[in-house]
Design a protein around this motif. Structure first.
Motif, short mmCIF file in Angstrom:
data_model
loop_
_atom_site.label_atom_id
_atom_site.label_comp_id
_atom_site.label_asym_id
_atom_site.label_seq_id
_atom_site.Cartn_x
_atom_site.Cartn_y
_atom_site.Cartn_z
N ILE A 34 0.86 -1.19 0.00
CA ILE A 34 0.00 0.00 0.00
C ILE A 34 0.90 1.24 0.00
O ILE A 34 1.81 1.36 0.81
N ASP A 36 0.36 5.32 0.19
CA ASP A 36 -0.67 6.32 0.44
C ASP A 36 -0.06 7.72 0.50
O ASP A 36 1.11 7.91 0.15
N THR A 53 -1.90 -1.05 -3.85
CA THR A 53 -2.87 0.02 -3.68
C THR A 53 -2.14 1.35 -3.66
O THR A 53 -1.16 1.53 -2.93
N ASP A 55 -3.12 5.28 -3.03
CA ASP A 55 -4.26 5.97 -2.42
C ASP A 55 -3.88 7.36 -1.92
O ASP A 55 -2.86 7.53 -1.24
N GLY A 56 -4.70 8.34 -2.29
CA GLY A 56 -4.62 9.66 -1.68
C GLY A 56 -3.45 10.54 -2.12
O GLY A 56 -3.03 11.41 -1.35
N ASN A 78 -8.75 7.75 -4.87
CA ASN A 78 -8.62 9.06 -4.21
C ASN A 78 -7.38 9.83 -4.67
O ASN A 78 -6.71 10.47 -3.88
#
Length: 175
Positions: A34, A36, A53, A55-56, A78
């Motif tokens: 992940i 982020d 992933t 994300d953001g 996102n």
């Protein structure tokens, strides 16, 4: 393709390299990871990855904000990808999910090339793109649902692509 011709997959690019003061992420062969907002990535490339992933992130003023090459089973969500040549690019990638991303003021918002087997784009916003909000080329069996496309040269474009599902998308003010 110009983006594939200039990018070799087998490079070692460390995050100590910066774009606009933010680290360049060039990830190879990652799985079950992940990434982020804490990465503060300025650009994100994922080569030959599985179950990653992203994300953001806020990515701006790049050739490509996020680039997935030969990547599968991954999620992009996102993301704010603005003022790039391509906001988000999937090349030869499958079974990925793009949700709740905002691509604005790019030449192309989201570009999918030679990427098949149910990539899912849901709830994305693509606006003010010069060559199209979502452009799909040579890609089959993808699902586009609930995306909003506004003020692009084209909302959703399909080229040399079959068996794609488009449902519940909203397009307004596109050429």
């Amino acid at each position: 393709y110009w983006w594939a011709a200039g990018i070799e997959v087998d490079n070692d690019i460390d995050i100590s390299n910066l774009v606009d003061g933010k680290p360049i992420y060039y990830i190879k062969n990652a799985s079950n990871k992940i990434f982020d907002a804490s990465t503060n990535a300025g650009i994100f490339y994922c080569m030959n990855c599985d179950n990653v992933t992203i994300d953001g992130l806020e990515l701006s003023k790049n050739q490509i904000g996020i680039y997935l090459h030969n990547t599968k089973n991954s999620t992009i969500r996102n993301i704010s990808a603005t003022n790039n040549t391509i906001g988000i690019l999937l090349l030869s990638s499958s079974n990925n999910t793009l949700t709740d991303n905002n691509t604005a003021n790019n030449s192309r918002g989201i570009y999918i090339e030679s990427a098949s087997n149910t990539n899912t784009l849901a709830g994305n916003l693509a606006s003010n793109s010069i060559y199209g909000g979502i452009f799909i080329s040579s890609s089959n069996s993808n699902a586009l649902t609930g995306n909003t496309l506004s003020n692009n040269s084209g909302g959703i474009s399909l080229s040399r692509s079959n068996n794609n599902l488009l449902a519940g998308n909203t397009a307004s003010g596109n050429y």
